[in-house]
Enzyme design. Structure first.
Site, PDB file in Angstrom:
ATOM      1  N   THR A   1       0.823  -1.209   0.000  1.00 20.22           N
ATOM      2  CA  THR A   1       0.000   0.000   0.000  1.00 20.22           C
ATOM      3  C   THR A   1       0.859   1.263   0.000  1.00 20.22           C
ATOM      4  O   THR A   1       1.869   1.340   0.698  1.00 20.22           O
ATOM      5  CB  THR A   1      -0.904   0.008   1.249  1.00 20.22           C
ATOM      6  OG1 THR A   1      -1.604  -1.227   1.288  1.00 20.22           O
ATOM      7  CG2 THR A   1      -1.877   1.167   1.240  1.00 20.22           C
TER       8      THR A   1
ATOM      9  N   GLY B   1       2.941  -3.198   8.356  1.00 14.76           N
ATOM     10  CA  GLY B   1       3.188  -3.496   9.768  1.00 14.76           C
ATOM     11  C   GLY B   1       4.664  -3.773  10.030  1.00 14.76           C
ATOM     12  O   GLY B   1       5.292  -4.550   9.317  1.00 14.76           O
TER      13      GLY B   1
ATOM     14  N   GLU C   1      -6.071  -5.736   4.026  1.00 18.16           N
ATOM     15  CA  GLU C   1      -6.177  -6.938   3.190  1.00 18.16           C
ATOM     16  C   GLU C   1      -7.364  -6.842   2.230  1.00 18.16           C
ATOM     17  O   GLU C   1      -8.011  -7.831   1.920  1.00 18.16           O
ATOM     18  CB  GLU C   1      -6.301  -8.169   4.101  1.00 18.16           C
ATOM     19  CG  GLU C   1      -5.548  -9.363   3.627  1.00 18.16           C
ATOM     20  CD  GLU C   1      -4.102  -9.060   3.299  1.00 18.16           C
ATOM     21  OE1 GLU C   1      -3.823  -8.997   2.094  1.00 18.16           O
ATOM     22  OE2 GLU C   1      -3.277  -8.879   4.212  1.00 18.16           O
TER      23      GLU C   1
HETATM   24  C1  GRA Z   1      -9.444  -4.978  -5.880  1.00 18.46           C
HETATM   25  C2  GRA Z   1      -8.429  -5.818  -6.626  1.00 18.46           C
HETATM   26  C3  GRA Z   1      -8.761  -7.285  -6.459  1.00 18.46           C
HETATM   27  C4  GRA Z   1      -8.481  -5.429  -8.112  1.00 18.46           C
HETATM   28  O1  GRA Z   1      -7.326  -5.888  -8.731  1.00 18.46           O
HETATM   29  P1  GRA Z   1      -7.006  -5.548 -10.245  1.00 18.46           P
HETATM   30  O2  GRA Z   1      -5.608  -5.926 -10.526  1.00 18.46           O
HETATM   31  O3  GRA Z   1      -7.406  -4.162 -10.540  1.00 18.46           O
HETATM   32  O4  GRA Z   1      -7.938  -6.557 -10.881  1.00 18.46           O
HETATM   33  P2  GRA Z   1      -8.742  -6.466 -12.225  1.00 18.46           P
HETATM   34  O5  GRA Z   1      -7.807  -6.169 -13.335  1.00 18.46           O
HETATM   35  O6  GRA Z   1      -9.957  -5.644 -12.000  1.00 18.46           O
HETATM   36  O7  GRA Z   1      -9.107  -7.999 -12.384  1.00 18.46           O
HETATM   37  C5  GRA Z   1      -9.831  -8.605 -11.476  1.00 18.46           C
HETATM   38  C6  GRA Z   1      -9.595 -10.063 -11.873  1.00 18.46           C
HETATM   39  O8  GRA Z   1      -8.535 -10.572 -11.070  1.00 18.46           O
HETATM   40  C7  GRA Z   1      -9.014 -11.611 -10.273  1.00 18.46           C
HETATM   41  N1  GRA Z   1      -8.371 -11.486  -8.982  1.00 18.46           N
HETATM   42  C8  GRA Z   1      -8.276 -10.369  -8.218  1.00 18.46           C
HETATM   43  N2  GRA Z   1      -7.609 -10.650  -7.092  1.00 18.46           N
HETATM   44  C9  GRA Z   1      -7.257 -11.947  -7.167  1.00 18.46           C
HETATM   45  C10 GRA Z   1      -6.569 -12.814  -6.297  1.00 18.46           C
HETATM   46  N3  GRA Z   1      -6.102 -12.379  -5.119  1.00 18.46           N
HETATM   47  N4  GRA Z   1      -6.402 -14.082  -6.687  1.00 18.46           N
HETATM   48  C11 GRA Z   1      -6.894 -14.527  -7.835  1.00 18.46           C
HETATM   49  N5  GRA Z   1      -7.561 -13.769  -8.695  1.00 18.46           N
HETATM   50  C12 GRA Z   1      -7.743 -12.494  -8.364  1.00 18.46           C
HETATM   51  C13 GRA Z   1     -10.514 -11.368 -10.193  1.00 18.46           C
HETATM   52  O9  GRA Z   1     -11.208 -12.527  -9.894  1.00 18.46           O
HETATM   53  C14 GRA Z   1     -10.822 -10.896 -11.580  1.00 18.46           C
HETATM   54  O10 GRA Z   1     -10.813 -12.012 -12.458  1.00 18.46           O
HETATM   55  P3  GRA Z   1     -11.686 -12.018 -13.797  1.00 18.46           P
HETATM   56  O11 GRA Z   1     -11.175 -10.896 -14.649  1.00 18.46           O
HETATM   57  O12 GRA Z   1     -13.089 -11.751 -13.354  1.00 18.46           O
HETATM   58  O13 GRA Z   1     -11.492 -13.370 -14.368  1.00 18.46           O
HETATM   59  C15 GRA Z   1      -6.989  -5.581  -6.101  1.00 18.46           C
HETATM   60  O14 GRA Z   1      -6.556  -4.340  -6.455  1.00 18.46           O
HETATM   61  C16 GRA Z   1      -6.869  -5.828  -4.630  1.00 18.46           C
HETATM   62  O15 GRA Z   1      -6.719  -6.954  -4.192  1.00 18.46           O
HETATM   63  N6  GRA Z   1      -6.943  -4.739  -3.811  1.00 18.46           N
HETATM   64  C17 GRA Z   1      -6.894  -4.831  -2.388  1.00 18.46           C
HETATM   65  C18 GRA Z   1      -5.517  -4.547  -1.892  1.00 18.46           C
HETATM   66  C19 GRA Z   1      -5.179  -5.311  -0.651  1.00 18.46           C
HETATM   67  O16 GRA Z   1      -5.819  -6.279  -0.272  1.00 18.46           O
HETATM   68  N7  GRA Z   1      -4.123  -4.913  -0.008  1.00 18.46           N
HETATM   69  C20 GRA Z   1      -3.613  -5.595   1.110  1.00 18.46           C
HETATM   70  C21 GRA Z   1      -2.306  -5.008   1.563  1.00 18.46           C
HETATM   71  S1  GRA Z   1      -1.506  -5.967   2.811  1.00 18.46           S
HETATM   72  C22 GRA Z   1      -2.363  -5.717   4.253  1.00 18.46           C
HETATM   73  O17 GRA Z   1      -3.307  -5.013   4.306  1.00 18.46           O
HETATM   74  C23 GRA Z   1      -1.840  -6.490   5.444  1.00 18.46           C
HETATM   75  C24 GRA Z   1      -2.541  -6.289   6.766  1.00 18.46           C
HETATM   76  C25 GRA Z   1      -2.274  -7.474   7.642  1.00 18.46           C
HETATM   77  C26 GRA Z   1      -2.203  -7.188   9.138  1.00 18.46           C
HETATM   78  O18 GRA Z   1      -1.936  -6.061   9.580  1.00 18.46           O
HETATM   79  O19 GRA Z   1      -2.358  -8.175   9.873  1.00 18.46           O
HETATM   80  C1  FAD Z   2      -3.991  -1.627  10.569  1.00 16.79           C
HETATM   81  C2  FAD Z   2      -3.619  -1.679   9.129  1.00 16.79           C
HETATM   82  C3  FAD Z   2      -2.546  -2.479   8.738  1.00 16.79           C
HETATM   83  C4  FAD Z   2      -2.168  -2.527   7.404  1.00 16.79           C
HETATM   84  N1  FAD Z   2      -1.080  -3.277   7.062  1.00 16.79           N
HETATM   85  C5  FAD Z   2      -0.628  -3.254   5.772  1.00 16.79           C
HETATM   86  C6  FAD Z   2       0.543  -3.978   5.394  1.00 16.79           C
HETATM   87  O1  FAD Z   2       1.156  -4.650   6.207  1.00 16.79           O
HETATM   88  N2  FAD Z   2       0.987  -3.879   4.124  1.00 16.79           N
HETATM   89  C7  FAD Z   2       0.331  -3.134   3.185  1.00 16.79           C
HETATM   90  O2  FAD Z   2       0.776  -3.106   2.052  1.00 16.79           O
HETATM   91  N3  FAD Z   2      -0.811  -2.463   3.504  1.00 16.79           N
HETATM   92  C8  FAD Z   2      -1.295  -2.509   4.769  1.00 16.79           C
HETATM   93  N4  FAD Z   2      -2.446  -1.824   5.111  1.00 16.79           N
HETATM   94  C9  FAD Z   2      -3.146  -1.037   4.083  1.00 16.79           C
HETATM   95  C10 FAD Z   2      -4.476  -1.633   3.673  1.00 16.79           C
HETATM   96  O3  FAD Z   2      -4.314  -2.799   2.943  1.00 16.79           O
HETATM   97  C11 FAD Z   2      -5.257  -0.571   2.892  1.00 16.79           C
HETATM   98  O4  FAD Z   2      -5.595   0.451   3.811  1.00 16.79           O
HETATM   99  C12 FAD Z   2      -6.508  -1.133   2.246  1.00 16.79           C
HETATM  100  O5  FAD Z   2      -6.169  -2.022   1.185  1.00 16.79           O
HETATM  101  C13 FAD Z   2      -7.450  -0.032   1.711  1.00 16.79           C
HETATM  102  O6  FAD Z   2      -6.775   0.850   0.897  1.00 16.79           O
HETATM  103  P1  FAD Z   2      -6.831   2.455   1.150  1.00 16.79           P
HETATM  104  O7  FAD Z   2      -6.506   2.690   2.557  1.00 16.79           O
HETATM  105  O8  FAD Z   2      -5.983   3.075   0.115  1.00 16.79           O
HETATM  106  O9  FAD Z   2      -8.340   2.846   0.922  1.00 16.79           O
HETATM  107  P2  FAD Z   2      -8.999   3.336  -0.441  1.00 16.79           P
HETATM  108  O10 FAD Z   2      -8.626   2.367  -1.514  1.00 16.79           O
HETATM  109  O11 FAD Z   2      -8.695   4.758  -0.681  1.00 16.79           O
HETATM  110  O12 FAD Z   2     -10.525   3.170  -0.097  1.00 16.79           O
HETATM  111  C14 FAD Z   2     -11.299   4.178   0.533  1.00 16.79           C
HETATM  112  C15 FAD Z   2     -12.785   3.823   0.436  1.00 16.79           C
HETATM  113  O13 FAD Z   2     -13.179   3.836  -0.923  1.00 16.79           O
HETATM  114  C16 FAD Z   2     -13.846   2.642  -1.269  1.00 16.79           C
HETATM  115  N5  FAD Z   2     -13.427   2.213  -2.628  1.00 16.79           N
HETATM  116  C17 FAD Z   2     -12.189   2.193  -3.140  1.00 16.79           C
HETATM  117  N6  FAD Z   2     -12.191   1.682  -4.375  1.00 16.79           N
HETATM  118  C18 FAD Z   2     -13.460   1.361  -4.664  1.00 16.79           C
HETATM  119  C19 FAD Z   2     -14.101   0.779  -5.799  1.00 16.79           C
HETATM  120  N7  FAD Z   2     -13.421   0.390  -6.869  1.00 16.79           N
HETATM  121  N8  FAD Z   2     -15.447   0.600  -5.740  1.00 16.79           N
HETATM  122  C20 FAD Z   2     -16.138   0.976  -4.652  1.00 16.79           C
HETATM  123  N9  FAD Z   2     -15.585   1.523  -3.558  1.00 16.79           N
HETATM  124  C21 FAD Z   2     -14.263   1.708  -3.553  1.00 16.79           C
HETATM  125  C22 FAD Z   2     -13.388   1.598  -0.265  1.00 16.79           C
HETATM  126  O14 FAD Z   2     -14.395   0.632  -0.075  1.00 16.79           O
HETATM  127  C23 FAD Z   2     -13.099   2.441   0.985  1.00 16.79           C
HETATM  128  O15 FAD Z   2     -14.236   2.506   1.793  1.00 16.79           O
HETATM  129  C24 FAD Z   2      -2.870  -1.777   6.438  1.00 16.79           C
HETATM  130  C25 FAD Z   2      -3.966  -0.991   6.834  1.00 16.79           C
HETATM  131  C26 FAD Z   2      -4.347  -0.933   8.156  1.00 16.79           C
HETATM  132  C27 FAD Z   2      -5.508  -0.088   8.550  1.00 16.79           C
END
Ligand code: GRA
Ligand code: FAD
Length: 665
Positions: A148, A187, A432
């Site tokens: 992120t 983190g 996530e």
């Molecule tokens: C919202 C999406 C899924 C969109 O991705 P995109 O590349 O723009 O996708 P798109 O071109 O629209 O295509 C969608 C296409 O990609 C597939 N896809 C999406 N994600 C996955 C996956 N994980 N595995 C397998 N397939 C996946 C979808 O099913 C779609 O497939 P399709 O085109 O329908 O066949 C992605 O940007 C995303 O996953 N965003 C969320 C970011 C996130 O989760 N960040 C986490 C950071 S780490 C963290 O937060 C750690 C905290 C832990 C802690 O503190 O304990």
């Molecule tokens: C405690 C904590 C720990 C974290 N740890 C990690 C880590 O270890 N590593 C890491 O890489 N990241 C980490 N993150 C980041 C986390 O993964 C992101 O905050 C999360 O993926 C959301 O992204 P953003 O904050 O940019 O929100 P944004 O993407 O700006 O979203 C803001 C709002 O807009 C809405 N929105 C965004 N896009 C769309 C769409 N396409 N359609 C409809 N609504 C939409 C969302 O639902 C949300 O309510 C952590 C976050 C927190 C709070």
């Protein structure tokens, strides 16, 4: 029970415990996945409880710096102990060791084992694994997952950090070109880690190939000073997570060897030629699928803790008009509405608990294939882990908050342990993958399933109920409202909602709208479909586990709790589809009878989670139920009580009372 009984147990709790209609211990074995696991977990809990190194005053009275420092010490001490005990290779043992040693303290090195190591496992080529994995597993290096950025969290493809290949030096240049490209949130990134997996846009031979992962050293391995070009630090206090240094990272043309690109699925050759080994580029997102599935279980565990506290408290707290003159005031648990609030949380908890087990098994079945590039079941696994992550953390946060409110004012005090449980589960709604965004991923998959069904293609097991035509509504009137019947109704509801939304979507497509625009037009309704689909999955997992219980008494109580879960879903989802008033009234009556039936088992159902006092950290949820004395003892520890007259009296109040101005003080 591993709880040391400090004082005489409150007779009100003893009385409630005696009401259990089933052997609590046997249900504990089921929840732990077998008696062997229960025994092992208890041994570990006892080991840690007896170890004075893990004792300290409540962290709630410490500053954030003190909390962080203590958490670093404890997290590393845990690693040393695990090594001494030869438990490092045992994920079950090490999980419970960490949990009980650091109850409700988010570990500053948590990301290392939750995301850094799994990413190395999933994204490294075999030689890269040889080189780094063992060092990471031995904690010779400590890493995090830096994806992120300040400007982009959800929209991963929008990430701005660049990794530009320089063939003359055979290095990648990692760079943060803008302020918004600064990594933000990872983190342990701020102060603790010395390595990170950095997600960046790969540029080579003048072309951008999208997001890839790179292993970047951030700090010197002996001095821990940040390396040239690396600017990192802590992002400051948050709503919770005080013990962890979520951090920022700015990379100023930092050079890393070519071999530090994680090359399992794609490669940059020495001359800069880009080669993609597997066609599915979403394999880069693999670690997120894994962590999302863990969040479902975290949510269930969070509710289990909050519900244990709130149910015990409801047994010992008297409040209200006595039923007759001279009779004691009623206990909270005597109120049907209170039973409803608590028992529906308990039901959600069991549902999510069992669903998380099914999801975990699915992940571990599919993962070996994915590692070999066979991705047939990946869409189902992604859709389920994304949707259940959202439903689990939403429910988790809502149920923990409900339990907190069920404890009245004490629920607002940190003494109850409840604010911390809430603040731990709440960010899981955001990290996530933000929950609404995750539901939309599931919704997208479901829309595609309807399309596939229309073409007569086979669907994955959890999608198999999806058809291209509606099915008749199961009748809730007449016979008994069995769990199977209710589950059938929820299946019908999920399909009906999905077909309606997919029909709307198709009409937009027929009007020549682009796919993405038609998707946006139905997105709001699609999130409800995704929820309904996931709730069905939870209900199915719950019912399957209830039926699998060998002891008929346990099978009975779990089936009743499952019926409460299902009925509550039917009633709360009645507005999504047509449910007749008489069917709704039958369901409401059935809920009321179930509350009466389940009430004697309320304590047994939460105590089956077998959570020791050390884990709960709660004055009002203690095993012995002696709440009030303990509350006074807790408050005495407040640093504000160190002196009778606080220094602010001399500095300000005295001046104020004497009519002097405070303006220049
Ligand atoms: C919202 C999406 C899924 C969109 O991705 P995109 O590349 O723009 O996708 P798109 O071109 O629209 O295509 C969608 C296409 O990609 C597939 N896809 C999406 N994600 C996955 C996956 N994980 N595995 C397998 N397939 C996946 C979808 O099913 C779609 O497939 P399709 O085109 O329908 O066949 C992605 O940007 C995303 O996953 N965003 C969320 C970011 C996130 O989760 N960040 C986490 C950071 S780490 C963290 O937060 C750690 C905290 C832990 C802690 O503190 O304990
Ligand atoms: C405690 C904590 C720990 C974290 N740890 C990690 C880590 O270890 N590593 C890491 O890489 N990241 C980490 N993150 C980041 C986390 O993964 C992101 O905050 C999360 O993926 C959301 O992204 P953003 O904050 O940019 O929100 P944004 O993407 O700006 O979203 C803001 C709002 O807009 C809405 N929105 C965004 N896009 C769309 C769409 N396409 N359609 C409809 N609504 C939409 C969302 O639902 C949300 O309510 C952590 C976050 C927190 C709070």
């Amino acid at each position: 029970m591993t709880n040391p009984v400090v004082q005489k147990v409150n007779p009100m709790l003893t009385e409630e415990r005696a009401k259990a209609s089933f052997p609590v211990e046997e249900l504990t074995y089921i929840l732990d996945g077998g008696k062997f696991n229960t025994e092992k977990r208890r041994e570990i809990e006892e080991l840690v409880t007896k170890d004075p190194n893990f004792e300290h005053p409540p962290i709630q009275f410490m500053t954030r710096e003190q909390q962080y420092s203590l958490a670093v010490k404890k997290a590393l001490l845990v690693q040393q102990r695990l090594k001494e005990l030869d438990m490092l290779d045992d994920p079950y043992a090490s999980y419970f060791f960490r949990r009980i040693a650091m109850p409700r303290e988010v570990s500053p090195i948590g990301l290392h084992w939750v995301m850094f190591v799994p990413t190395l496992m999933g994204q490294c080529s075999d030689e890269q694994r040889e080189r780094w994995l063992q060092r990471a597993l031995n904690y010779e290096i400590i890493g995090t997952y830096a994806q992120t950025e300040m400007g982009h969290g959800t929209f991963l493809r929008g990430i701005e950090t660049t990794a530009t290949y320089d063939p003359s030096s055979q290095q990648f240049v990692l760079h943060s070109p803008t302020t918004t490209s600064i990594k933000w949130w990872p983190g342990g990134l701020g102060k603790t880690c010395n390595y990170a997996v950095v997600v960046a846009q790969l540029h080579t031979q003048g072309r951008c190939h999208g997001v890839h992962m790179f292993l970047v050293q951030l700090r010197d391995e002996s001095t821990h000073r940040s390396l040239p070009g690396v600017v990192c630090g802590d992002i400051g206090p948050k709503m919770g997570y005080h013990t962890i240094d979520n951090g920022f990272l700015q990379l100023n043309s930092v050079r890393i060897p070519r071999e530090n690109m994680l090359m399992r699925n794609a490669e940059v050759q020495p001359d800069g030629t880009y080669i993609r080994r597997v066609s599915n580029e979403k394999l880069t997102y693999g670690t997120m699928v894994f962590v999302r599935s863990l969040i479902v279980s975290d949510a269930a565990r969070g509710i289990s803790e909050a519900a244990t506290i709130a149910v015990r408290y409801a047994c010992v707290r008297r409040q209200g008009e006595p039923s007759s003159p001279g009779a004691p005031e009623p206990r909270l648990l005597d109120y049907p509405v209170h039973q409803y609030r608590l028992l529906t949380c308990v039901a959600n908890c069991y549902g999510l608990w069992f669903a998380s087990e099914v999801l975990r098994d699915l992940y571990f079945t599919v993962q070996p294939d994915v590692l070999e590039g066979r991705t047939e079941r990946l869409p189902e696994t992604h859709a389920l882990s994304a949707g259940l992550k959202a439903v689990g953390s939403n429910r988790g946060a809502a149920c923990v908050e409900e339990c907190r409110r069920c404890c009245g004012g004490f629920g607002f005090s940190e003494a109850s342990g409840l604010p911390k449980i809430y603040n731990d589960i709440n960010p899981a709604c955001t990290y996530e993958g933000e929950n609404t965004v995750m539901l939309l991923q599931t919704g997208r998959h479901l829309l595609k399933c309807v399309e596939r069904a229309r073409r007569g293609e086979q669907l994955a097991p959890s999608d198999a109920y999806i058809r291209s035509r509606p099915t008749p509504q199961p009748k809730l009137a007449g016979g008994p409202l069995t769990a199977d019947l209710l589950l059938g109704w929820l299946r019908w509801r999920s399909l009906s909602m999905l077909l309606e939304v997919s029909g709307r979507f198709n009409s937009f497509i027929e009007q020549r709208q682009a796919w993405a625009d038609a998707f946006q037009a139905v997105s709001r309704r699609l999130t409800r479909c995704a929820e309904a689909h996931c709730i069905l999955y939870v209900g199915q997992a719950f019912l399957d586990s209830a039926k699998a219980a060998e002891n008929p008494k346990i099978c009975g109580v779990l089936t009743s709790l499952c019926r409460l879960f299902l009925l509550n879903e039917v009633v709360s989802g009645a507005g999504d589809v047509q449910l007749s008033r008489s069917d709704l009234a039958r369901c409401q009556d059935a809920i009321d009878s179930l509350l009466t039936e389940l009430r004697p088992n309320a304590v047994a159902l939460v105590e089956a989670f077998d959570l020791p006092d050390r884990m709960l950290c709660s004055v009002i949820g203690r095993y012995d139920g002696q709440v009030y004395e303990a509350m006074l003892q807790w408050a005495r520890q407040s640093p504000l009580n160190a002196t009778d007259v606080h220094e602010s009296y001399e500095l300000y109040t005295r001046q104020f009372l004497a009519g002097r101005s405070l303006a220049k003080l």
